[in-house]
Design a protein around this motif. Structure first.
Motif, PDB file in Angstrom:
ATOM      1  N   CYS A  26       0.874  -1.273  -0.163  1.00  0.00           N
ATOM      2  CA  CYS A  26      -0.003   0.125  -0.148  1.00  0.00           C
ATOM      3  C   CYS A  26       0.828   1.249  -0.091  1.00  0.00           C
ATOM      4  O   CYS A  26       1.808   1.263   0.742  1.00  0.00           O
ATOM      5  N   ASN A  28       0.006   3.836   1.150  1.00  0.00           N
ATOM      6  CA  ASN A  28      -0.257   4.807   2.282  1.00  0.00           C
ATOM      7  C   ASN A  28       0.459   4.293   3.738  1.00  0.00           C
ATOM      8  O   ASN A  28       0.472   4.869   4.630  1.00  0.00           O
ATOM      9  N   CYS A  43       0.050   4.712   9.275  1.00  0.00           N
ATOM     10  CA  CYS A  43      -0.629   4.441   7.914  1.00  0.00           C
ATOM     11  C   CYS A  43      -0.930   6.123   7.676  1.00  0.00           C
ATOM     12  O   CYS A  43      -1.137   6.721   8.934  1.00  0.00           O
ATOM     13  N   LYS A  45      -2.878   7.367   6.290  1.00  0.00           N
ATOM     14  CA  LYS A  45      -4.395   7.618   6.239  1.00  0.00           C
ATOM     15  C   LYS A  45      -5.224   7.794   7.737  1.00  0.00           C
ATOM     16  O   LYS A  45      -6.336   7.869   7.974  1.00  0.00           O
ATOM     17  N   ILE A  47      -5.132   5.577   9.908  1.00  0.00           N
ATOM     18  CA  ILE A  47      -5.395   3.978  10.413  1.00  0.00           C
ATOM     19  C   ILE A  47      -4.494   3.591  11.527  1.00  0.00           C
ATOM     20  O   ILE A  47      -3.108   3.642  11.434  1.00  0.00           O
ATOM     21  N   CYS A  58      -7.961  -3.735   3.166  1.00  0.00           N
ATOM     22  CA  CYS A  58      -8.082  -2.556   3.801  1.00  0.00           C
ATOM     23  C   CYS A  58      -8.864  -1.416   2.728  1.00  0.00           C
ATOM     24  O   CYS A  58      -8.828  -1.320   1.723  1.00  0.00           O
ATOM     25  N   LYS A  59      -9.886  -0.605   3.534  1.00  0.00           N
ATOM     26  CA  LYS A  59     -10.850  -0.182   2.584  1.00  0.00           C
ATOM     27  C   LYS A  59      -9.981   1.350   2.181  1.00  0.00           C
ATOM     28  O   LYS A  59     -10.572   1.945   1.203  1.00  0.00           O
ATOM     29  N   SER A  60      -8.759   1.469   2.701  1.00  0.00           N
ATOM     30  CA  SER A  60      -8.235   2.684   2.503  1.00  0.00           C
ATOM     31  C   SER A  60      -6.842   2.469   1.485  1.00  0.00           C
ATOM     32  O   SER A  60      -6.187   3.168   1.444  1.00  0.00           O
ATOM     33  N   TYR A  61      -7.044   1.145   0.908  1.00  0.00           N
ATOM     34  CA  TYR A  61      -5.705   0.736   0.219  1.00  0.00           C
ATOM     35  C   TYR A  61      -5.662   1.377  -1.064  1.00  0.00           C
ATOM     36  O   TYR A  61      -6.549   1.856  -1.630  1.00  0.00           O
ATOM     37  N   GLU A  62      -4.519   1.821  -1.224  1.00  0.00           N
ATOM     38  CA  GLU A  62      -4.021   2.063  -2.437  1.00  0.00           C
ATOM     39  C   GLU A  62      -2.804   1.529  -3.008  1.00  0.00           C
ATOM     40  O   GLU A  62      -1.606   1.479  -2.289  1.00  0.00           O
TER      41      GLU A  62
END
Length: 81
Positions: A26, A28, A43, A45, A47, A58-62
């Motif tokens: 990721c 992030n 993280c 973001k 988290i 993860c819902k914030s994964y990039e």
């Protein structure tokens, strides 16, 4: 490398498998540190990742692509972005 069955089995636990959407791949993921003798990832973001753990799916994964430079990838793995 291996048989199709071996590759499929390996992909289920592979740290470099982008489909797992984990901290390992990721963009992030920030720097890592040691807390109570366990690795702790930050993280970007916000988290909170407990020491000794990573998140998967993860819902914030990039997705973060590797640069192709082994040294640069290693250093960003240690110090983040």
């Amino acid at each position: 490398m291996g048989t199709e069955e071996e590759v499929k089995e390996h992909e289920l636990s592979c740290m470099d498998n982008y489909d797992r959407k984990s901290c390992y791949t990721c963009q992030n993921r920030g720097k890592l540190s040691m807390v109570n003798n366990l690795v702790k990832y930050e993280c970007c973001k916000g988290i909170d990742i407990p020491e000794g753990k990573i998140f998967e799916f993860c819902k914030s994964y990039e997705r973060k692509e590797k640069s192709g430079n082994l040294y640069a990838d290693f250093m960003t793995g240690l110090f983040g972005r």
